[in-house]
Design a protein around this motif. Structure first.
Motif, PDB file in Angstrom:
ATOM      1  N   ALA A  72     -33.103 126.442 112.678  1.00 45.96           N
ATOM      2  CA  ALA A  72     -33.550 127.610 111.915  1.00 45.96           C
ATOM      3  C   ALA A  72     -34.903 128.108 112.410  1.00 45.96           C
ATOM      4  N   LEU A  73     -35.809 127.184 112.733  1.00 45.71           N
ATOM      5  CA  LEU A  73     -37.117 127.595 113.253  1.00 45.71           C
ATOM      6  C   LEU A  73     -36.981 128.337 114.569  1.00 45.71           C
ATOM      7  N   ASP A  74     -35.966 127.981 115.359  1.00 49.86           N
ATOM      8  CA  ASP A  74     -35.802 128.605 116.679  1.00 49.86           C
ATOM      9  C   ASP A  74     -35.072 129.930 116.623  1.00 49.86           C
ATOM     10  N   SER A  75     -34.125 130.082 115.681  1.00 47.66           N
ATOM     11  CA  SER A  75     -33.231 131.239 115.770  1.00 47.66           C
ATOM     12  C   SER A  75     -33.018 131.985 114.468  1.00 47.66           C
ATOM     13  N   ASN A  76     -33.829 131.724 113.434  1.00 46.45           N
ATOM     14  CA  ASN A  76     -33.655 132.488 112.196  1.00 46.45           C
ATOM     15  C   ASN A  76     -34.262 133.873 112.352  1.00 46.45           C
ATOM     16  N   PRO A  77     -33.532 134.933 112.026  1.00 41.54           N
ATOM     17  CA  PRO A  77     -34.052 136.297 112.219  1.00 41.54           C
ATOM     18  C   PRO A  77     -35.307 136.598 111.401  1.00 41.54           C
ATOM     19  N   ALA A  78     -35.409 136.054 110.189  1.00 43.55           N
ATOM     20  CA  ALA A  78     -36.601 136.317 109.372  1.00 43.55           C
ATOM     21  C   ALA A  78     -37.844 135.763 110.051  1.00 43.55           C
ATOM     22  N   ILE A  79     -37.739 134.562 110.625  1.00 41.90           N
ATOM     23  CA  ILE A  79     -38.876 133.991 111.346  1.00 41.90           C
ATOM     24  C   ILE A  79     -39.148 134.793 112.611  1.00 41.90           C
ATOM     25  N   GLY A  80     -38.089 135.244 113.274  1.00 36.18           N
ATOM     26  CA  GLY A  80     -38.280 136.072 114.469  1.00 36.18           C
ATOM     27  C   GLY A  80     -38.987 137.385 114.155  1.00 36.18           C
ATOM     28  N   ARG A  81     -38.597 138.011 113.035  1.00 40.59           N
ATOM     29  CA  ARG A  81     -39.279 139.256 112.641  1.00 40.59           C
ATOM     30  C   ARG A  81     -40.748 139.002 112.338  1.00 40.59           C
ATOM     31  N   ALA A  82     -41.044 137.877 111.688  1.00 44.84           N
ATOM     32  CA  ALA A  82     -42.438 137.561 111.388  1.00 44.84           C
ATOM     33  C   ALA A  82     -43.234 137.329 112.669  1.00 44.84           C
ATOM     34  N   ALA A  83     -42.605 136.691 113.666  1.00 45.18           N
ATOM     35  CA  ALA A  83     -43.289 136.504 114.950  1.00 45.18           C
ATOM     36  C   ALA A  83     -43.563 137.845 115.624  1.00 45.18           C
ATOM     37  N   ALA A 164     -50.560 138.873 109.215  1.00 50.88           N
ATOM     38  CA  ALA A 164     -49.287 138.683 109.918  1.00 50.88           C
ATOM     39  C   ALA A 164     -49.047 137.212 110.223  1.00 50.88           C
ATOM     40  N   GLU A 165     -50.110 136.481 110.548  1.00 51.16           N
ATOM     41  CA  GLU A 165     -49.953 135.050 110.794  1.00 51.16           C
ATOM     42  C   GLU A 165     -49.585 134.314 109.505  1.00 51.16           C
ATOM     43  N   ILE A 166     -50.185 134.727 108.392  1.00 50.57           N
ATOM     44  CA  ILE A 166     -49.820 134.116 107.103  1.00 50.57           C
ATOM     45  C   ILE A 166     -48.367 134.439 106.763  1.00 50.57           C
ATOM     46  N   GLU A 167     -47.952 135.675 107.019  1.00 46.82           N
ATOM     47  CA  GLU A 167     -46.564 136.052 106.744  1.00 46.82           C
ATOM     48  C   GLU A 167     -45.602 135.238 107.611  1.00 46.82           C
ATOM     49  N   TYR A 168     -46.020 134.909 108.827  1.00 45.95           N
ATOM     50  CA  TYR A 168     -45.184 134.058 109.681  1.00 45.95           C
ATOM     51  C   TYR A 168     -45.033 132.664 109.068  1.00 45.95           C
ATOM     52  N   VAL A 169     -46.169 132.081 108.638  1.00 44.56           N
ATOM     53  CA  VAL A 169     -46.121 130.766 107.996  1.00 44.56           C
ATOM     54  C   VAL A 169     -45.246 130.832 106.746  1.00 44.56           C
ATOM     55  N   LYS A 170     -45.385 131.906 105.983  1.00 46.26           N
ATOM     56  CA  LYS A 170     -44.579 132.060 104.780  1.00 46.26           C
ATOM     57  C   LYS A 170     -43.090 132.119 105.131  1.00 46.26           C
ATOM     58  N   SER A 171     -42.743 132.842 106.178  1.00 41.34           N
ATOM     59  CA  SER A 171     -41.335 132.925 106.579  1.00 41.34           C
ATOM     60  C   SER A 171     -40.800 131.555 106.978  1.00 41.34           C
ATOM     61  N   VAL A 172     -41.613 130.792 107.705  1.00 38.13           N
ATOM     62  CA  VAL A 172     -41.181 129.441 108.095  1.00 38.13           C
ATOM     63  C   VAL A 172     -40.926 128.589 106.861  1.00 38.13           C
ATOM     64  N   LYS A 173     -41.841 128.635 105.903  1.00 41.33           N
ATOM     65  CA  LYS A 173     -41.676 127.824 104.695  1.00 41.33           C
ATOM     66  C   LYS A 173     -40.518 128.339 103.839  1.00 41.33           C
ATOM     67  N   ASP A 174     -40.352 129.661 103.768  1.00 37.87           N
ATOM     68  CA  ASP A 174     -39.225 130.216 103.007  1.00 37.87           C
ATOM     69  C   ASP A 174     -37.900 129.737 103.569  1.00 37.87           C
ATOM     70  N   VAL A 175     -37.744 129.859 104.883  1.00 45.23           N
ATOM     71  CA  VAL A 175     -36.481 129.482 105.510  1.00 45.23           C
ATOM     72  C   VAL A 175     -36.259 127.978 105.402  1.00 45.23           C
ATOM     73  N   SER A 176     -37.307 127.186 105.620  1.00 44.49           N
ATOM     74  CA  SER A 176     -37.165 125.728 105.511  1.00 44.49           C
ATOM     75  C   SER A 176     -36.750 125.324 104.102  1.00 44.49           C
ATOM     76  N   ALA A 177     -37.383 125.947 103.094  1.00 46.21           N
ATOM     77  CA  ALA A 177     -37.022 125.621 101.711  1.00 46.21           C
ATOM     78  C   ALA A 177     -35.587 126.020 101.410  1.00 46.21           C
ATOM     79  N   GLU A 178     -35.157 127.157 101.924  1.00 45.01           N
ATOM     80  CA  GLU A 178     -33.776 127.591 101.674  1.00 45.01           C
ATOM     81  C   GLU A 178     -32.775 126.677 102.375  1.00 45.01           C
ATOM     82  N   VAL A 179     -33.085 126.273 103.610  1.00 44.34           N
ATOM     83  CA  VAL A 179     -32.202 125.337 104.307  1.00 44.34           C
ATOM     84  C   VAL A 179     -32.111 124.019 103.543  1.00 44.34           C
ATOM     85  N   PHE A 180     -33.258 123.524 103.100  1.00 44.04           N
ATOM     86  CA  PHE A 180     -33.276 122.266 102.345  1.00 44.04           C
ATOM     87  C   PHE A 180     -32.441 122.376 101.077  1.00 44.04           C
TER      88      PHE A 180
END
Length: 476
Positions: A72-83, A164-180
């Motif tokens: 998910a960290l490598d290929s999730n679109p939400a994280i990609g958009r944040a990057a 934007a960097e905070i939004e990236y961290v937020k996207s990573v945590k959002d996606v990780s929490a959803e995967v979990f």
């Protein structure tokens, strides 16, 4: 004429909408759009890299939670958009800096001048008729010297990059929490479906036993009907849990960008002990400081304040700038019968002082002040929402810890009762039907315990997310 055009547009719109409802887009339009999309997606290496990373859907190397989180960290679109948002913020920061650097431009102008002096009391202009080309070349440089609005624009751009960097961290945590969460839901549903299937098999044995007892005149028809009704309800619950499992697996595939072909593990991830959560004050403090949603909302307040000051400077602050230009004008002719080539060099300072409604659009500082208060309200609302969520997660953890303790006791009691009943059957003092009933009760107790443990893990994951913890590090 305007009324007629409006009526024509209305008629065309009605006809077009009816056509779209019946046949959809024209085939040529769809084909042209697909061709253009293909051209855009293969226009350069970076676009092709995006397609390879976010467009492909390979099989998961393993259905383990850590593997899916890494994918998910490598290929999730939400994280990609944040990057990409970080790259955009960096580009906007450079543009803000460029706004305070020299502005250099060149212009080339080609004119055909037809001139005739119609009336004049100047004798020199009496022959004022001419037709000739005029070529004008210009190089112009402007350098802002004092422009507080542009200076604040640079500061705002720096803050936007941090946001934007905070939004990236937020996207990573959002996606990780959803995967979990979806991973736990999938295992929870799989476990419950397994327990229900085991209970269904035990009921089938009970139904067979009741039928045999009815055959020898000992059983009741009403018991058989009740057991069959309960069996039908169990079959429906099994189907529902399997559907819930497939939905969770599908969501996991979408989040991780991986096709999960095999089954997920049957055991929950061992990342925490099932105990009460008591340190509420520490969790609240962590949430205020580490939760990325609160951090992003706080940055929005800071940026809104800077934008408010920037608008004040735009509306009222003087602007001092230096400028220089070089003009070359080549006239092929003139009203006096001869051409000319001239070079004009101009150097100067310009001080612009806004007096009243200088931009012609009123004063933007009036609305910016409102935006600042709205950002503050959003920050307070986000902080309240996070704190409420942390308190709720703590309450659920404590309640579920009590439920798990009670469920474990119930499992031990059911196991003890089953062992005693099996001993009675071995000694000839009991019947197999009683053993089946004890097995069903044990199955129910184990199913409840597994359900509470999964719910506890979901609440724990939510608390980790709300307090800014990294689920990736915990899982790894």
């Amino acid at each position: 004429m305007l009324s007629g055009c409006a009526s024509l547009i209305d008629r065309v719109s009605d006809h077009r909408l009816a056509q779209l409802r019946d046949t959809g887009l024209e085939a040529e339009v769809e084909a042209r759009a697909r061709d253009r999309l293909d051209n855009v997606m293969t226009s350069d290496d970076r676009m092709e890299a995006l397609t390879d990373t976010f467009g492909a859907l390979p099989e998961a190397a393993s259905p383990e939670l850590g593997v899916l989180m890494g994918a998910a960290l490598d290929s999730n679109p939400a994280i990609g958009r944040a990057a990409q948002g970080i790259e955009r913020a960096e580009a906007e920061r450079l543009n803000a800096i460029f706004g305070y650097l020299p502005q250099v431009s060149a212009s080339i102008q080609r004119d055909q001048l037809d001139q005739e002096v119609v009336e004049t009391d100047n004798q020199v202009f009496q022959a004022g008729t001419a037709s000739y080309p005029v070529n004008t070349d210009r190089i112009q440089l402007t350098q802002p010297i004092i422009d507080l609005s542009r200076i604040f624009g640079i500061r705002i751009a720096n803050s936007a990059r941090s946001l934007a960097e905070i939004e990236y961290v937020k996207s990573v945590k959002d996606v990780s929490a959803e995967v979990f969460d979806q991973y736990v839901i999938a295992i929870q549903s799989g476990q419950r479906a397994g327990f229900l299937q085991e209970r269904l098999d035990l009921m089938d044995q009970q139904v067979g036993g009741i039928q045999r007892r009815i055959g020898v005149g000992e059983g009741q028809i009403v018991d058989l009907a009740s057991m069959r009704s309960e069996r039908g309800s169990l079959a429906a619950e099994i189907a529902f849990e399997r559907t819930r499992y497939r939905n969770a697996v599908s969501t996991l595939s979408a989040l991780s960008g991986r096709v999960i072909t095999g089954g997920l593990p049957t055991e929950l991830p061992a990342v925490t002990a099932y105990g009460p959560s008591t340190d509420l004050d520490r969790s609240l403090a962590l949430g205020r400081e580490e939760n990325p949603a609160i951090m992003a909302a706080a940055f929005q307040v800071v940026m809104a304040n800077m934008e408010s000051w920037q608008s004040v400077f735009e509306d009222f602050a003087p602007v001092l700038s230096a400028y220089a230009s070089l003009d070359r004008e080549d006239r092929a002719n003139s009203r006096f019968g001869g051409g000319s080539v001239t070079d004009d060099q101009l150097v100067g300072l310009r001080l612009t002082i806004p007096l009243f409604n200088a931009s012609g659009r009123g004063y933007s500082s009036l609305t910016r002040r409102v935006d600042e208060r709205v950002a503050a309200l959003d920050y307070l609302a986000t902080r309240r929402e996070v704190e409420t969520g942390i308190r709720g997660a703590h309450d659920r953890l404590n309640a579920l810890a009590d439920a798990i303790s009670a469920a474990r006791l119930s499992v031990r009691d059911a196991e003890s009762a089953l062992e005693r009943e099996q001993d009675r059957v071995a000694l000839g003092e009991g019947v197999n039907y009683s053993v089946l009933s004890r097995q069903v009760r044990l199955n129910v107790a184990r199913e409840r315990l597994a359900f509470y443990q999964a719910e506890y893990l979901r609440a724990w994951g939510e608390l980790q997310y709300l307090t800014g913890g990294s689920l990736n590090e915990v899982v790894e």
